[in-house]
Design an enzyme around this catalytic site. Structure first.
Site, PDB file in Angstrom:
ATOM      1  N   TYR A   1       4.255   5.771  10.308  1.00  0.00           N
ATOM      2  CA  TYR A   1       5.428   5.880  11.177  1.00  0.00           C
ATOM      3  C   TYR A   1       5.253   6.906  12.283  1.00  0.00           C
ATOM      4  O   TYR A   1       6.198   7.198  13.008  1.00  0.00           O
ATOM      5  CB  TYR A   1       6.668   6.223  10.344  1.00  0.00           C
ATOM      6  CG  TYR A   1       7.121   5.083   9.480  1.00  0.00           C
ATOM      7  CD1 TYR A   1       6.277   4.550   8.520  1.00  0.00           C
ATOM      8  CD2 TYR A   1       8.371   4.518   9.622  1.00  0.00           C
ATOM      9  CE1 TYR A   1       6.674   3.503   7.719  1.00  0.00           C
ATOM     10  CE2 TYR A   1       8.780   3.468   8.824  1.00  0.00           C
ATOM     11  CZ  TYR A   1       7.924   2.966   7.877  1.00  0.00           C
ATOM     12  OH  TYR A   1       8.322   1.920   7.080  1.00  0.00           O
TER      13      TYR A   1
ATOM     14  N   LYS B   1      -1.395   4.370  -2.914  1.00  0.00           N
ATOM     15  CA  LYS B   1      -2.427   3.326  -2.995  1.00  0.00           C
ATOM     16  C   LYS B   1      -3.775   4.019  -2.831  1.00  0.00           C
ATOM     17  O   LYS B   1      -4.572   3.677  -1.954  1.00  0.00           O
ATOM     18  CB  LYS B   1      -2.158   2.291  -1.890  1.00  0.00           C
ATOM     19  CG  LYS B   1      -3.027   1.059  -1.921  1.00  0.00           C
ATOM     20  CD  LYS B   1      -2.598   0.045  -2.944  1.00  0.00           C
ATOM     21  CE  LYS B   1      -3.567  -1.140  -2.954  1.00  0.00           C
ATOM     22  NZ  LYS B   1      -3.353  -2.047  -4.090  1.00  0.00           N
TER      23      LYS B   1
ATOM     24  N   ASP C   1       1.533  -0.883  -5.924  1.00  0.00           N
ATOM     25  CA  ASP C   1       1.823  -2.307  -6.159  1.00  0.00           C
ATOM     26  C   ASP C   1       2.376  -2.532  -7.567  1.00  0.00           C
ATOM     27  O   ASP C   1       3.401  -3.187  -7.735  1.00  0.00           O
ATOM     28  CB  ASP C   1       0.619  -3.215  -5.859  1.00  0.00           C
ATOM     29  CG  ASP C   1      -0.707  -2.612  -6.268  1.00  0.00           C
ATOM     30  OD1 ASP C   1      -0.693  -1.660  -7.070  1.00  0.00           O
ATOM     31  OD2 ASP C   1      -1.754  -3.096  -5.810  1.00  0.00           O
TER      32      ASP C   1
ATOM     33  N   ASP D   1      10.064   3.392   2.282  1.00  0.00           N
ATOM     34  CA  ASP D   1      10.969   2.544   3.052  1.00  0.00           C
ATOM     35  C   ASP D   1      11.202   1.240   2.283  1.00  0.00           C
ATOM     36  O   ASP D   1      12.342   0.788   2.096  1.00  0.00           O
ATOM     37  CB  ASP D   1      10.306   2.259   4.415  1.00  0.00           C
ATOM     38  CG  ASP D   1      11.273   1.661   5.413  1.00  0.00           C
ATOM     39  OD1 ASP D   1      12.435   1.428   5.040  1.00  0.00           O
ATOM     40  OD2 ASP D   1      10.870   1.419   6.559  1.00  0.00           O
TER      41      ASP D   1
ATOM     42  N   ASP E   1      14.707   0.104  -0.468  1.00  0.00           N
ATOM     43  CA  ASP E   1      15.553  -1.084  -0.316  1.00  0.00           C
ATOM     44  C   ASP E   1      15.515  -1.944  -1.579  1.00  0.00           C
ATOM     45  O   ASP E   1      16.534  -2.495  -1.993  1.00  0.00           O
ATOM     46  CB  ASP E   1      15.108  -1.920   0.893  1.00  0.00           C
ATOM     47  CG  ASP E   1      15.796  -1.445   2.166  1.00  0.00           C
ATOM     48  OD1 ASP E   1      16.385  -0.352   2.146  1.00  0.00           O
ATOM     49  OD2 ASP E   1      15.750  -2.174   3.179  1.00  0.00           O
TER      50      ASP E   1
END
Ligand code: NAD
Length: 510
Positions: free
Chosen positions: A143, A190, A223, A247, A251
């Site tokens: 970002y 990750k 994951d 992010d 959600d």
């Protein structure tokens, strides 16, 4: 807000003697309705707050402020330690920047905190025991907004992760766990693939976790972590992760908890923090007086705790839970089995006000003891490291002929000069020279690794590496030779050993 029964509330004044001044902005759509409702509830609950209002959102965008906020409003934001923000509508069309991103970056709001809790049976969720908090790093990672098109075929986005950035967010997560009586912090990265960026986050997490022996710590690859969040969210407590993963999973968790319409979130910085509902401006129901103010009320309770009024937050949260239990629901929460009265925004707010001082009977009551203090994180500066240049990756835009890696490799062997040698060429990270596979698809974007002719592969702190010093002059001279040969270099990345560790990744197949 976390419901914690393990912390015994100690005697603490309900509110400080002097009111705290905060910035408010209603925003667009249902913003004014839910802000009015929230402020009247805070007032009735005895919050010691003063308000300074600013205008943000659609009208400000349309007046020509591409970020949706006027220059004068920044001064107000800067004066006050907290900002309660209504939802905004970003106008359609190009050129408008996200107000949230602008405020987050400009004000250094490094932590995004989103509690996600199930309120079954009053709000549907498959996971009634779910009660977790996502702590997302808010400034770094992909970002940073540094993107380039480098060749006809290839674009890149820089993923920047800093040690102080990791340390600050990880410490925030552990301090949050302590302050809110949480027991476990889970890190998700990750780092099996991104060994340096995500690897740094994981490493800092492991280091900081040692300082919090009272809090359990664990790590999941993102994951499988995200899959578990969808299947068994009850097993998580506090989750800390990098910006992009945070992010996405915040959600997912809000959706899985069933509380998108009820949830609040906080963006925390050193001097300023911003609080808002998760939902948007709901233009479809704006002006009808039926919006659910619970998301902004939750955000306001996070804000009250942040400014040192947790006991007021506790009163408001418990009254809100009791209202839900009593079946007084806004239309979005209507459910045949549990709704007894379909309330307007005002009626719902009034019902919460009437229940101030009461606790829920079935849902777990909110207990924000004295430990729920504002969290301040100080990160110490890092001392200069030993840093040795040992090579350079030169990225080329090259698409001559059949794009044969051997043709490029042989040309670069000649150009490398007497002090440097070509170690390998990769295309999208896969080694294609020397000894590449003919099946590998090659784009016009080539990473060409040069090291000293004296380099030898030898063990380093973190594995094997080439090691022999290279000078900056040699790198500059190499670039000059490439330019002389008409080779179009896009960028370079220096290869370093830092504190005796290899500070770059190996190519796939290197
Ligand atoms: P939304 O959250 O505004 O609405 C989605 C659905 O949920 C709608 O049917 C809406 O009526 C309902 N809803 C939302 N909040 C509600 C509430 N408090 N009470 C009752 N019902 C509620 O999402 P959207 O429709 O995708 O976006 C609308 C606008 O909001 C867009 O301009 C979007 O950019 C903006 N938005 C702003 C923020 C923010 O300011 N933080 C966040 C998300 C979306």
């Amino acid at each position: 807000m976390h419901l914690n029964t393990s912390l015994e509330p100690k005697v603490q004044p309900l509110t400080p003697e002097l009111p705290t001044r905060i910035t408010i902005a209603s925003g667009d759509g249902i913003g004014r309705e839910i802000m009015d409702a929230t402020l009247s509830l805070l007032d009735a609950a005895g919050a010691q707050l003063e308000y300074e209002e600013i205008e943000i959102g659609k009208e400000v965008y349309l007046k020509g402020n591409s970020s949706g906020i006027s220059p004068e409003a920044w001064e107000v934001l800067r004066r006050n330690s907290a900002f309660l923000k209504g939802p905004i509508t970003t106008p359609q069309g190009g050129g408008y920047k996200s107000l949230n991103v602008t405020i987050r970056k400009a004000m250094g709001l490094y932590a995004n905190v989103r509690p996600c809790q199930a309120y079954t049976p009053y709000v549907d969720s498959n996971f009634p025991e779910m009660d977790l908090v996502v702590v997302r790093e808010n400034e770094e990672d992909l970002y940073a907004g540094i993107e380039h098109q480098q060749t006809t075929e290839v674009v890149q986005c820089l993923k920047l992760v800093s040690r102080p950035g990791c340390e600050r967010i990880v410490r925030y997560a552990f301090e949050y766990a302590r302050a809110y009586g949480r027991h476990k912090v889970t890190c998700m990265t990750k780092d099996n693939i991104m060994k340096h960026t995500d690897g740094l986050f994981h490493k800092v997490f492991d280091e900081v976790a040692q300082e919090y022996p009272d809090i359990q710590s664990e790590h999941y690859i993102i994951d499988i972590g995200a899959a578990l969040l969808a299947a068994r969210p009850e097993q998580f407590d506090v989750i800390v992760t990098l910006n992009l993963y945070g992010d996405i999973i915040s959600d997912i968790t809000a959706q899985v908890a069933g509380s998108v319409g009820l949830g609040g979130s906080a963006n925390i910085g050193d001097t300023i923090a911003m609080f808002e509902a998760i939902h948007g401006s709901a233009p479809d129901i704006a002006g009808k007086g039926i919006a659910n103010p619970s998301g902004l009320i939750h955000a306001a309770c996070m804000m009250l705790t942040h400014v040192g009024q947790p006991r007021v937050a506790e009163r408001v949260l418990n009254a809100l839970l009791r209202t839900l239990e009593d079946g007084i629901h806004t239309a979005d929460l209507y459910n045949e089995a549990y709704t007894r009265f379909r309330a307007s925004t005002q009626e719902f707010t009034q019902a919460v006000i009437e229940r101030l001082g009461q606790e829920p009977r079935k849902l777990k009551p909110a207990v924000l003891g004295d430990n729920a203090q504002p969290i301040e994180i100080k990160v110490k500066p890092y001392l200069a490291a030993s840093k040795q240049l040992v090579g350079v990756d030169v990225f080329l835009d090259w698409s001559a002929g059949q794009r044969d890696p051997n043709e490029l490799g042989q040309a670069l062997e000649r150009i490398a000069g007497k002090n440097l040698k070509l170690k390998m060429i990769t295309n999208r990270g896969v080694k294609v020279y020397p000894n590449g596979f003919p099946e590998t698809f090659c784009t016009d974007h080539w990473r060409c690794r040069f090291v000293s002719v004296d380099s030898r592969v030898k063990p380093l702190g973190n594995g094997m590496a080439i090691t022999a010093p290279v000078s900056y002059d040699e790198v500059v001279a190499l670039l000059q030779r490439l330019a002389n040969e008409g080779l179009n270099f896009i960028k370079t990345e220096n290869l370093y050993e830092i504190n005796g560790e290899r500070a770059y990744s190996l190519g796939q197949g290197e």
